[in-house]
Design a protein around this motif. Structure first.
Motif, short mmCIF file in Angstrom:
data_model
loop_
_atom_site.label_atom_id
_atom_site.label_comp_id
_atom_site.label_asym_id
_atom_site.label_seq_id
_atom_site.Cartn_x
_atom_site.Cartn_y
_atom_site.Cartn_z
N TYR A 33 0.84 -1.20 0.00
CA TYR A 33 0.00 0.00 0.00
C TYR A 33 0.87 1.25 0.00
O TYR A 33 0.59 2.22 -0.70
N GLN A 181 -12.32 7.97 6.87
CA GLN A 181 -13.01 8.49 5.69
C GLN A 181 -13.58 9.90 5.93
O GLN A 181 -13.69 10.69 5.00
N THR A 187 -6.60 10.20 3.14
CA THR A 187 -7.23 9.85 1.89
C THR A 187 -6.93 8.39 1.56
O THR A 187 -6.14 7.74 2.25
N ASP A 188 -7.58 7.87 0.51
CA ASP A 188 -7.32 6.52 0.01
C ASP A 188 -7.47 5.48 1.12
O ASP A 188 -6.61 4.62 1.33
N VAL A 189 -8.59 5.55 1.85
CA VAL A 189 -8.82 4.64 2.98
C VAL A 189 -9.21 3.26 2.44
O VAL A 189 -10.11 3.13 1.61
N ARG A 190 -8.53 2.24 2.94
CA ARG A 190 -8.80 0.87 2.49
C ARG A 190 -8.98 -0.06 3.70
O ARG A 190 -8.35 0.14 4.73
N ALA A 249 -4.54 4.07 5.43
CA ALA A 249 -4.89 5.40 4.93
C ALA A 249 -3.60 6.18 4.69
O ALA A 249 -2.56 5.88 5.28
N ARG A 250 -3.69 7.17 3.83
CA ARG A 250 -2.52 7.97 3.46
C ARG A 250 -2.71 9.40 3.94
O ARG A 250 -3.79 9.98 3.75
N ARG A 252 -2.74 13.15 3.79
CA ARG A 252 -2.80 14.13 2.70
C ARG A 252 -1.58 15.05 2.78
O ARG A 252 -1.05 15.32 3.86
#
Length: 255
Positions: A33, A181, A187-190, A249-250, A252
């Motif tokens: 990731y 979220q 961002t880019d929550v998985r 998650a990343r 921002r």
């Protein structure tokens, strides 16, 4: 920090013995990731270092934070010497160094929700990764699970940790993904699940329960009674579901 969050120290050795560790698959998911080598990490609520060993053993420079002295002492017995340890609650960490990864292994729900995500973001380099992972360990056989539930019922309605934000168990995105979220910092929550099934002895399963906060906060006499009741309904070998739910998650670049 809640009473349940502070209940583990007296059981540090049991926590080390009965809690399972983490597999290379978890490390691979986090680094895939990230999309780049992860060189530095800060761990929130490291406990006895189950996850610390996974990341430090693969070359990550880990700063492991843990508020409980007994847990931290146990951790120091098992992790590489190069791991930096800090006795501190997450809320007491002061901004300073930034890391390529901040992660929590079955510990994030004990942190204070007030300012949680800005605090995590302040510890991360822009574009760096936050990871949270863990999950309950439960009998795989529904009949055994029901027998355990009935045995503990006079003492505990549930031994689980409720979702901190009230997300229902069947919801597609679970906590902390739900909060991530909604956060402007990430961002880019998985969400992904690593399936894991283990077989343990009845005694070791009860040993695991002895490290679960719902039991730890019971009076000592009630703890012994409920463990005796559960032990009597277990088969000699207990197959358990021990899936690990991973949230990624990343940070921002700008909130």
């Amino acid at each position: 920090m809640s009473v349940r969050a502070l209940s583990f120290g007296a059981m540090a050795e049991a926590y080390e013995r009965f809690r399972p560790g983490y597999s290379a698959e978890l490390f691979d998911k986090v680094t895939a990731y990230a999309g780049r080598p992860v060189r530095t990490a800060l761990e929130i609520g490291a406990g006895t270092g189950k996850a610390t060993r996974l990341f430090a053993g693969r070359g990550v420079s880990v700063t492991a934070t843990e508020p409980d002295a007994a847990m931290l002492a146990e951790l120091r017995k098992h992790v590489p010497e190069r791991v930096r340890t800090v006795r501190a609650a997450f809320e007491d960490l002061r901004p300073g160094a930034r890391y390529g990864l901040v992660y929590a292994a079955a510990a994030l729900h004990w942190t204070n929700p007030e300012g949680r995500w800005p605090r995590v973001a302040a510890l991360l380099e822009p574009g760096a990764v936050f990871a949270s992972f863990g999950g309950p360990i439960q009998p795989a056989d529904p009949a055994v699970e029901e027998a355990v539930r009935a045995a503990r019922a006079p003492f505990l309605e549930s031994d689980g940790v409720p979702s901190p934000d009230g997300t229902p168990a069947g919801h597609a995105m679970q906590w902390p993904g739900t909060e991530l979220q909604r956060s402007d910092w990430f961002t880019d929550v998985r969400q992904t699940v690593i399936e894991r099934r283990l077989t343990v002895s009845a005694a070791d399963y009860v040993g695991h329960l002895s490290t679960v906060s719902a039991y730890l906060v019971l009076p000592a006499t009630e703890q012994q009674q409920v463990f005796d009741r559960i032990m009597r309904v277990l088969p000699e070998a207990v197959e358990v579901d021990a899936d690990i739910t991973v949230h990624l998650a990343r940070r921002r670049h700008e909130p």
